[in-house]
Design a protein around this motif. Structure first.
Motif, PDB file in Angstrom:
ATOM      1  N   LEU A 227       0.855  -1.185   0.000  1.00 14.95           N
ATOM      2  CA  LEU A 227       0.000   0.000   0.000  1.00 14.95           C
ATOM      3  C   LEU A 227       0.891   1.235   0.000  1.00 14.95           C
ATOM      4  CD1 LEU A 227      -2.912   1.091   0.140  1.00 14.95           C
ATOM      5  CD2 LEU A 227      -2.694   1.098   2.629  1.00 14.95           C
ATOM      6  N   VAL A 228       0.709   2.083  -1.003  1.00 13.78           N
ATOM      7  CA  VAL A 228       1.490   3.309  -1.125  1.00 13.78           C
ATOM      8  C   VAL A 228       0.555   4.499  -0.957  1.00 13.78           C
ATOM      9  CG1 VAL A 228       2.996   4.691  -2.602  1.00 13.78           C
ATOM     10  CG2 VAL A 228       3.137   2.189  -2.676  1.00 13.78           C
ATOM     11  N   GLU A 229       0.909   5.389  -0.051  1.00 16.38           N
ATOM     12  CA  GLU A 229       0.087   6.572   0.199  1.00 16.38           C
ATOM     13  C   GLU A 229       0.618   7.751  -0.600  1.00 16.38           C
ATOM     14  OE1 GLU A 229      -1.922   6.897   3.581  1.00 16.38           O
ATOM     15  OE2 GLU A 229      -1.474   4.914   4.386  1.00 16.38           O
ATOM     16  N   ARG A 230      -0.170   8.815  -0.638  1.00 13.87           N
ATOM     17  CA  ARG A 230       0.173   9.944  -1.487  1.00 13.87           C
ATOM     18  C   ARG A 230       1.482  10.607  -1.060  1.00 13.87           C
ATOM     19  NH1 ARG A 230      -4.528  13.988  -3.786  1.00 13.87           N
ATOM     20  NH2 ARG A 230      -3.862  13.776  -5.958  1.00 13.87           N
ATOM     21  N   ASP A 231       1.825  10.497   0.211  1.00 16.45           N
ATOM     22  CA  ASP A 231       3.071  11.103   0.687  1.00 16.45           C
ATOM     23  C   ASP A 231       4.276  10.194   0.464  1.00 16.45           C
ATOM     24  OD1 ASP A 231       2.728   9.104   2.533  1.00 16.45           O
ATOM     25  OD2 ASP A 231       2.543  10.420   4.271  1.00 16.45           O
ATOM     26  N   GLY A 232       4.060   9.050  -0.202  1.00 13.10           N
ATOM     27  CA  GLY A 232       5.149   8.134  -0.488  1.00 13.10           C
ATOM     28  C   GLY A 232       5.337   7.034   0.527  1.00 13.10           C
ATOM     29  N   THR A 233       4.585   7.051   1.612  1.00 11.38           N
ATOM     30  CA  THR A 233       4.681   6.005   2.631  1.00 11.38           C
ATOM     31  C   THR A 233       4.287   4.653   2.043  1.00 11.38           C
ATOM     32  OG1 THR A 233       4.138   7.592   4.368  1.00 11.38           O
ATOM     33  CG2 THR A 233       3.873   5.239   4.886  1.00 11.38           C
ATOM     34  N   GLU A 234       5.096   3.630   2.301  1.00  6.95           N
ATOM     35  CA  GLU A 234       4.807   2.274   1.830  1.00  6.95           C
ATOM     36  C   GLU A 234       4.498   1.372   3.014  1.00  6.95           C
ATOM     37  OE1 GLU A 234       6.963   0.789  -1.946  1.00  6.95           O
ATOM     38  OE2 GLU A 234       8.480   1.918  -0.833  1.00  6.95           O
ATOM     39  N   ARG A 235       3.459   0.579   2.882  1.00  2.30           N
ATOM     40  CA  ARG A 235       3.099  -0.416   3.892  1.00  2.30           C
ATOM     41  C   ARG A 235       3.051  -1.770   3.196  1.00  2.30           C
ATOM     42  NH1 ARG A 235       0.558   2.765   8.056  1.00  2.30           N
ATOM     43  NH2 ARG A 235       0.124   4.869   7.287  1.00  2.30           N
ATOM     44  N   PHE A 236       3.638  -2.781   3.795  1.00  4.76           N
ATOM     45  CA  PHE A 236       3.762  -4.085   3.170  1.00  4.76           C
ATOM     46  C   PHE A 236       2.931  -5.123   3.920  1.00  4.76           C
ATOM     47  CE2 PHE A 236       7.653  -1.737   2.400  1.00  4.76           C
ATOM     48  CZ  PHE A 236       7.776  -1.821   1.007  1.00  4.76           C
ATOM     49  N   ALA A 237       2.308  -6.013   3.171  1.00  5.31           N
ATOM     50  CA  ALA A 237       1.586  -7.118   3.792  1.00  5.31           C
ATOM     51  C   ALA A 237       2.578  -8.111   4.380  1.00  5.31           C
ATOM     52  CB  ALA A 237       0.708  -7.813   2.761  1.00  5.31           C
ATOM     53  N   GLN A 238       2.252  -8.654   5.524  1.00  4.82           N
ATOM     54  CA  GLN A 238       3.097  -9.666   6.150  1.00  4.82           C
ATOM     55  C   GLN A 238       2.872 -11.018   5.475  1.00  4.82           C
ATOM     56  OE1 GLN A 238       5.420  -8.796   8.466  1.00  4.82           O
ATOM     57  NE2 GLN A 238       4.673  -6.735   7.950  1.00  4.82           N
ATOM     58  N   PRO A 239       3.921 -11.772   5.177  1.00  3.69           N
ATOM     59  CA  PRO A 239       3.776 -13.063   4.479  1.00  3.69           C
ATOM     60  C   PRO A 239       3.253 -14.160   5.404  1.00  3.69           C
ATOM     61  CG  PRO A 239       6.066 -12.666   5.019  1.00  3.69           C
ATOM     62  CD  PRO A 239       5.312 -11.421   5.420  1.00  3.69           C
ATOM     63  N   GLU A 240       2.034 -14.012   5.818  1.00  6.85           N
ATOM     64  CA  GLU A 240       1.401 -15.002   6.697  1.00  6.85           C
ATOM     65  C   GLU A 240      -0.091 -14.985   6.417  1.00  6.85           C
ATOM     66  OE1 GLU A 240       0.873 -12.011  10.508  1.00  6.85           O
ATOM     67  OE2 GLU A 240       2.693 -13.224  10.322  1.00  6.85           O
ATOM     68  N   ALA A 241      -0.798 -16.010   6.844  1.00  7.14           N
ATOM     69  CA  ALA A 241      -2.240 -16.072   6.639  1.00  7.14           C
ATOM     70  C   ALA A 241      -2.899 -14.859   7.287  1.00  7.14           C
ATOM     71  CB  ALA A 241      -2.799 -17.367   7.222  1.00  7.14           C
ATOM     72  N   GLY A 242      -3.678 -14.121   6.521  1.00  9.97           N
ATOM     73  CA  GLY A 242      -4.341 -12.938   7.037  1.00  9.97           C
ATOM     74  C   GLY A 242      -3.432 -11.734   7.163  1.00  9.97           C
ATOM     75  N   GLY A 243      -2.190 -11.823   6.621  1.00 10.77           N
ATOM     76  CA  GLY A 243      -1.234 -10.744   6.779  1.00 10.77           C
ATOM     77  C   GLY A 243      -1.557  -9.488   6.003  1.00 10.77           C
ATOM     78  N   SER A 244      -2.488  -9.592   5.058  1.00  9.35           N
ATOM     79  CA  SER A 244      -2.856  -8.421   4.262  1.00  9.35           C
ATOM     80  C   SER A 244      -4.036  -7.666   4.863  1.00  9.35           C
ATOM     81  CB  SER A 244      -3.194  -8.849   2.835  1.00  9.35           C
ATOM     82  OG  SER A 244      -4.267  -9.776   2.838  1.00  9.35           O
ATOM     83  N   ASP A 245      -4.622  -8.168   5.936  1.00  7.96           N
ATOM     84  CA  ASP A 245      -5.839  -7.561   6.487  1.00  7.96           C
ATOM     85  C   ASP A 245      -5.647  -6.099   6.860  1.00  7.96           C
ATOM     86  OD1 ASP A 245      -6.808 -10.070   6.169  1.00  7.96           O
ATOM     87  OD2 ASP A 245      -7.515 -10.327   8.221  1.00  7.96           O
ATOM     88  N   ALA A 246      -4.536  -5.790   7.490  1.00 11.10           N
ATOM     89  CA  ALA A 246      -4.320  -4.419   7.958  1.00 11.10           C
ATOM     90  C   ALA A 246      -4.312  -3.437   6.786  1.00 11.10           C
ATOM     91  CB  ALA A 246      -3.009  -4.328   8.731  1.00 11.10           C
ATOM     92  N   LEU A 247      -3.681  -3.838   5.683  1.00 11.28           N
ATOM     93  CA  LEU A 247      -3.652  -2.968   4.510  1.00 11.28           C
ATOM     94  C   LEU A 247      -5.054  -2.778   3.932  1.00 11.28           C
ATOM     95  CD1 LEU A 247      -0.478  -4.045   2.493  1.00 11.28           C
ATOM     96  CD2 LEU A 247      -0.685  -2.466   4.398  1.00 11.28           C
TER      97      LEU A 247
END
Length: 814
Positions: free
Chosen positions: A204-224
């Motif tokens: 997930l990339v925000e307009r200010d350039g911040t990058e957030r990455f999904a964790q490589p685990e079951a359900g790791g993308s939920d936060a994004l």
């Protein structure tokens, strides 16, 4: 009945047999299915991909062969579509095949192939996996199996094996490899197989350039995904990378969010598609007949255009006015990938929002190709999106959403895209048909290619008035020729001598030293329907082509043509009366120009026109009058679409801001919606002119009808009634005019092709088809192809193939 493991000797000796299975049989779990079938029967042999077919080599008694073929056909995977099974004795297999059965590698070199498996939405089993908290793919947004998931958009070359796809970048973990290697598993040889440990991941990339990455685990993308949902609920615009490209998304229930998206994308009025969680939610927004419902829940997951539901008009009036301004229809779709599915699941479970509805529009700037690359999307959408939901699975082939018009009981493909493209057709033609590369049209471009009797239509490419779409056209044919392993014997194109497609056709024909075949636009429209209908080569049939523009065989602008096709040739029977187009191309975008030209031709003085017509300014009308008087930049056209524009101009449609249509066909679509609203509430009005004048035989003169409707409108008749009257009168007059031509040519079969973009108008299409059927004439409409320019390439191919075949036969005659 399948061959049995123990077979008595009296059934005959074992023989070597080779079965070649054609159709949609790659990427659908067909080889694993064959493996299980053959091992259960105790038969030795092997199965492998060869270009677009599956080859089964086995040792079997001839008496059991019919049962094996029957089982292959009846028990095939749900996504498979077997077109043919050709069996051939192969005695050499007695010495080659070892005991047991295996899935073998593909041979080299490969033969030609036209069958390429399409991308499909997640199947029920994969949806169950991502919803099962105990499953290792719980909430994993790239879950798939042999019965679903990405296919065409990941393929570099055939055969469809993992090394030939963009999934080659992801080495399978031991657990995934075990599934992939286990014949009892539904992921046995599922080429995009992956899990959170070894597969693609979200960023997930925000307009200010911040990058957030999904964790490589079951359900790791939920936060994004939850963050994305919260941003959408706050009215933000999100760029989402899907299967065939990016979408721009916003909350479809928030008028201000929709307005923000429109302003940033500079798409002021073109209708926007809406994605909802399931069919029940879709019915809150639109009316679905049986055919529309079937398309909505189909694995292809297209956008389905249906009438707006009355409940939606009550609860989402402001949003609907933003989603489809001036229209009574709405495009709806269901989640097309596990990623989209998870957004709706999390909205319901984590945010208590089970009614989530998202605008999903193609992520591109107006007129440009769909974006597929992460960095291109980050750069190109910097002033449109607030955040970007990306993944690292490369999209190799852009493929926009398919669109199905289901406003009537007979749905019509409006855009060939993801889930349907590439679209294969079987031509009713000799097996020795030469291969033709057809480069399609200037607008709504797509290409077509055939190998013998099998023809293939590409995904929607776009309008060739933009250089990026021209590059996308190059990408398409350059990808296709090696992918399908077909060498064209000719290049076909539109008759229009200008434009990128015409230049490219000339270059390719010269480079390959093959014939260049130019096909008149409206002949190609009618021929496309014949190809779709399986009409035999060389059988004569009449066709009516109604559209906005196509260069005629005489060099003039045409779009309302009655032709008889006889093999590769045609006879012109008649046209709609011609209209002036003051300003030429500008008139096709500004309905007031068509209306003013019509009224000037009818003899109205400029002062009268000023009194009744909304125009940008007196000066603009004065300049238009001079163009009309002097015939300067004021060509004539027989276009059916321009008659719709002329009436729309009389009714004051598309007179906001710059007095222009903001998208192709806007005026005609608004006119159709206005008419349908009136008919729904008041029923069909009585005809004002029930009988077509006897003088109208060769050409159909609509001037008297438009003059009467204009005068009724000026006298106070509601615009909806005028629009409805225009439709029912046009159908009546068209029907009578067509019958006169059938009476003059009694040898014609009682069938008429209806082709061209005007027949996207469901009122016109349905009413004219019904009228013809009532008078003993079968209306022929495309069953699988777009009726607009998106299907034109198939018509070009159909005509060019016949011309080549005819010339080849003449050369071979003694």
């Amino acid at each position: 009945m399948a061959p049995q493991r123990c077979q008595p000797d009296h059934l005959g000796p074992l023989q070597g047999w080779r079965l070649r299975i054609s159709g949609q049989v790659q990427g659908v779990g067909f080889r694993p299915f064959v493996y299980r079938l053959m091992t259960a029967a105790g038969l030795s042999g092997r199965v492998f991909n060869d270009a677009g077919t599956v080859v089964l080599e086995t040792l079997i008694r001839e008496s059991q062969l019919a049962g094996l073929i029957r089982d292959l056909q009846r028990q095939a995977p749900a996504l498979a579509n077997i077109r043919d099974i050709v069996s051939q004795q192969a005695p050499e297999l007695l010495d080659i095949l070892a005991p047991g059965f295996v899935i073998a590698g593909s041979p080299h070199p490969l033969g030609a192939s036209i069958d390429v498996t399409v991308d499909t939405a997640p199947c029920v089993d994969c949806i169950a996996d991502i919803r099962d908290v105990s499953n290792r793919r719980y909430h994993y947004p790239f879950t798939n199996c042999t019965q679903c998931g990405p296919r065409y958009t990941l393929i570099r070359q055939l055969p469809y094996d993992r090394p030939n796809t963009s999934m080659a970048a992801f080495a399978q973990c031991p657990a995934c490899l075990a599934e992939y290697s286990n014949p009892a598993d539904r992921r046995f040889h599922a080429q995009p197989n992956a899990c959170p440990v070894c597969g693609p991941q979200l960023t997930l990339v925000e307009r200010d350039g911040t990058e957030r990455f999904a964790q490589p685990e079951a359900g790791g993308s939920d936060a994004l995904l939850i963050r994305v949902l919260k941003q959408l609920r706050e009215g933000k615009v999100v760029a989402i990378k899907g299967v065939g490209g990016f979408h721009l998304a916003c909350d479809a229930r928030q008028p201000l969010a929709i307005q923000r998206l429109r302003q940033r994308k500079q798409r002021p009025t073109k209708p926007l598609a809406v994605m909802v969680a399931d069919a029940d939610q879709a019915r809150c927004w639109g009316h679905f007949n049986a055919a529309a419902s079937a398309w909505l829940v189909s694995p292809q997951a297209p956008v389905v255009v249906v009438p707006q539901a009355h409940a939606a008009r009550i609860f989402h009036t402001d949003a609907l006015n933003q989603l489809a301004p001036g229209l009574d229809a709405l495009g709806l779709m269901l989640p097309q990938s596990p990623l989209h599915r998870l957004l709706f699941d999390l909205a319901a479970q984590q945010l208590d929002d089970p009614d989530l509805a998202l605008v999903m529009t193609s992520a591109n700037r107006s007129g440009e190709p769909l974006m597929i690359d992460n960095q291109v999307a980050l750069d190109g959408l910097a002033d449109i999106a607030d955040l970007w939901l990306l993944h690292n699975r490369e999209i190799l082939v852009r493929n926009d959403d398919a669109v199905i018009n289901a406003m009537t009981s007979q749905p019509l493909l409006q855009r060939c895209g993801r889930g349907l493209a590439p679209l294969s057709l079987h031509l009713a033609a000799p097996a020795s048909l030469p291969s033709v590369l057809a480069l399609g049209s200037y607008l709504k471009n797509s290409i077509a290619l055939n190998h013998q009797q099998l023809a293939c239509l590409s995904q929607h490419i776009g309008d060739l008035d933009h250089p990026d779409n021209c590059r996308a056209l190059d990408d398409s044919w350059q990808h296709w020729l090696p992918l399908l392993n077909v060498k064209p014997a000719a290049v076909a194109t539109d008759l229009h001598p200008q434009g990128y497609g015409a230049d490219l056709a000339q270059q390719l024909a010269a480079q390959w030293q093959v014939p260049l075949v130019q096909v008149p636009h409206h002949q190609a429209h009618i021929a496309a329907v014949l190809a779709d209908q399986g009409w035999p080569f060389n059988d004569a049939v009449a066709g009516l082509a109604l559209d906005g523009f196509g260069l005629g065989w005489d060099g003039h602008s045409r779009g309302g043509e009655l032709l008889v096709l006889e093999g590769p040739e045609f006879r012109h029977l008649g046209s709609l009366a011609s209209l002036p187009q003051p300003g030429a191309d500008s008139a096709s975008r500004e309905p007031w120009r068509m209306a003013a030209g019509l009224l000037l031709t009818l003899g109205y003085a400029p002062a009268q026109i000023r009194q009744h017509l909304q125009v940008p300014s007196d000066m603009a009308l004065t300049m238009l009058e001079r163009q009309w008087q002097r015939g300067l930049n004021c060509p004539q056209t027989t276009s059916g679409g321009r008659w719709f524009d002329a009436l729309a101009g009389i009714l004051g449609m598309c007179t906001d801001q710059h007095f222009r249509q903001t998208y192709e066909g806007e005026a005609a679509m608004r006119l159709e919606s206005l008419a349908r609203d009136y008919l729904r509430e008041h029923g069909e009005p009585a005809l004002l002119l029930p009988h077509l004048p006897e003088s109208q035989s060769a050409n159909l003169d609509l001037y008297p009808l438009l003059q009467l409707l204009a005068e009724r409108y000026w006298a106070g008749m509601p615009a909806g009634q005028v629009a409805a009257l225009f439709h029912v009168q046009l159908v009546s007059w068209l029907g009578q005019w067509l019958l006169r031509h059938f009476d003059l040519d009694p040898l014609l079969p009682p069938a008429l092709v209806l082709a061209g973009g005007c027949f996207q108008n469901s009122l016109l299409r349905q009413q004219l088809a019904d009228w013809l059927e009532q008078h003993g004439i079968r209306a022929l409409l495309p069953r699988r192809l777009p009726v607009n320019d998106g299907g034109l390439a198939i018509g070009q191919l159909w005509v060019a193939s016949q011309r080549l075949q005819e010339s080849g036969n003449q050369q071979s005659d003694p």
